[in-house]
Design an enzyme around this catalytic site. Sequence first.
Site, short mmCIF file in Angstrom:
data_model
loop_
_atom_site.label_atom_id
_atom_site.label_comp_id
_atom_site.label_asym_id
_atom_site.label_seq_id
_atom_site.Cartn_x
_atom_site.Cartn_y
_atom_site.Cartn_z
N LYS A 1 0.83 -1.21 0.00
CA LYS A 1 0.00 0.00 0.00
C LYS A 1 0.86 1.26 0.00
CE LYS A 1 -1.77 1.76 3.89
NZ LYS A 1 -1.82 3.23 4.10
N ASN A 2 1.83 1.31 0.91
CA ASN A 2 2.63 2.53 1.04
C ASN A 2 3.49 2.78 -0.19
OD1 ASN A 2 1.52 3.04 3.53
ND2 ASN A 2 3.20 2.13 4.69
N ARG B 1 -3.30 10.62 4.38
CA ARG B 1 -2.11 11.45 4.50
C ARG B 1 -1.22 11.39 3.27
NH1 ARG B 1 -0.18 14.46 8.20
NH2 ARG B 1 1.97 15.14 8.02
N CYS C 1 -4.87 8.35 9.52
CA CYS C 1 -5.07 7.82 10.86
C CYS C 1 -4.63 8.84 11.92
CB CYS C 1 -4.28 6.53 11.07
SG CYS C 1 -4.96 5.13 10.17
N ARG D 1 2.45 14.23 12.39
CA ARG D 1 3.36 13.89 11.29
C ARG D 1 3.54 15.18 10.50
NH1 ARG D 1 1.19 8.07 9.14
NH2 ARG D 1 -0.88 8.88 9.50
N PRO D 2 4.40 16.06 10.99
CA PRO D 2 4.43 17.44 10.50
C PRO D 2 4.85 17.55 9.04
CG PRO D 2 6.28 17.01 11.97
CD PRO D 2 5.38 15.82 12.07
N MET D 3 4.15 18.47 8.33
CA MET D 3 4.47 18.72 6.93
C MET D 3 5.69 19.60 6.76
SD MET D 3 2.80 17.31 4.46
CE MET D 3 3.07 18.45 3.12
N ASP D 4 6.18 20.21 7.84
CA ASP D 4 7.29 21.14 7.66
C ASP D 4 8.56 20.42 7.21
OD1 ASP D 4 7.58 19.98 10.23
OD2 ASP D 4 8.86 21.64 10.87
N ASP E 1 4.59 0.22 12.11
CA ASP E 1 3.35 -0.32 11.56
C ASP E 1 3.10 -1.78 11.95
OD1 ASP E 1 2.51 2.01 10.42
OD2 ASP E 1 3.08 1.49 8.38
N ILE F 1 8.16 6.35 17.18
CA ILE F 1 7.85 7.02 15.92
C ILE F 1 6.62 7.91 16.06
CG2 ILE F 1 7.43 6.72 13.46
CD1 ILE F 1 10.16 5.71 14.42
N ARG G 1 -8.52 0.30 4.48
CA ARG G 1 -7.52 1.18 3.89
C ARG G 1 -6.20 0.45 3.64
NH1 ARG G 1 -5.81 5.02 7.47
NH2 ARG G 1 -4.55 5.73 5.71
#
Length: 422
Positions: free
Chosen positions: A22-23, A94, A118, A123-126, A308, A330, A400
């Site tokens: 999936k990932n 995400r 989830c 899980r920062p976008m910066d 995971d 994590i 998902r």
Amino acid sequence: MDSIIVTGGGALEGQIPIAGAKNAALTLMPATLLSEEPLTLTNMPRLSDIRTMTALLSSLGTEVSALSQGQVVAMSSHTISNHTADYDIVRKMRASNLVLGPMLAREHHAVVSLPGGCAIGARPMDIHTIGLEALGAEIELKDGYLHAVARGGLKGAVHELRFPSVGATENLVMAATLAKGTTVLKNAAREPEIVDLVSCLKKMGAQIAGEGTSTIEIQGVDRLHGATHPVVTDRIELGTYMLAPVIAGGEVECLGGRISLIEAFCEKLDAAGVSVTETDAGIKVARKNGRVSAVDVTTEVFPGFPTDLQAQMMALMCTADGVSVLEEKIFENRFMHTPELVRMGANIDVQGGTATVTGVDRLKGAPVMATDLRASVSLILAGLAAEGQTTVNRVYHLDRGYEKIEDKLGNVGAKIERVRGI
């Protein structure tokens, strides 16, 4: 909403085919935005997240066709007609943020909603935006959207990620393929899904070296062409199904699996008293001698123990002999499954990012609630070891990341059924 009912007590025997990752698939699909020519992906998992990414790409102008009952996806982004990734789609997943890098690289501008997915922690976008800014992008956050522009195109640079984020590494690698000059990414993530993405990008004409290491070098090219690429085996689905016969008893062969995808996980299984044998077709798994032993687990970035697989491993430790300590490094909110396991009779004490699990002789079936994707499957695994019936509610999370789980487990002897919601 659908529920899944599991009746424990039966050993499992047979083979389980492992789907494409999936990932990896969710990373490979946005790569179509880098080229005007078609990109075809084979060995695709059939999941709701794939449908969400299909909807997102279609909204941007990509033509997407699902073939061979969804196991092949053919895409063509010869024209990008819309440069806004809308919140109504992005909020569902995400990985939607992975359109940002490719659109900036090819079109030099994009507007992307902050993502969802989830609720397992920040899980920062910066990490993504700082890296893209290092390549010359100008990015502003307005009303929940990232407004990004690369005036004159992206330019190669040397950039060190503050954390080896998988998503940021993927976004930056894709962006750098069409940047002018050479980009060097330091402290890059090393996951197999990134190696798979680079393999596909190279087929499309990208010039990349160092994938699978912490330093990746990308020499920008003027354009990329079309390609056909098979998605790598899903190492998380692999690890999940490897645990099923360990929890329930019996022996199962996971078709398409390779130990190299999850070595740290296999090492923990061996320490717990589990036989893991690589075959020509995949991996065979069974307990060595009766009840498994408790082992301690600390989640880490690849090649460490995958976050995971932490929830699934906790389900195993609930009936292990002894006390195990699971440390989550994590995501800070990734113990939301513990109250549900406790409802089934597990003995778990959570203090911050550490869970102490004291094994019990037997779990007992109960109605439980899924809180996220991996938590959902951990409850199904626990149900295999429980006395009586376990009803897992709100399994839309599950869909998902796991295709036809009731069929795959049912075909090896599990007593499992899906009850359709109204």
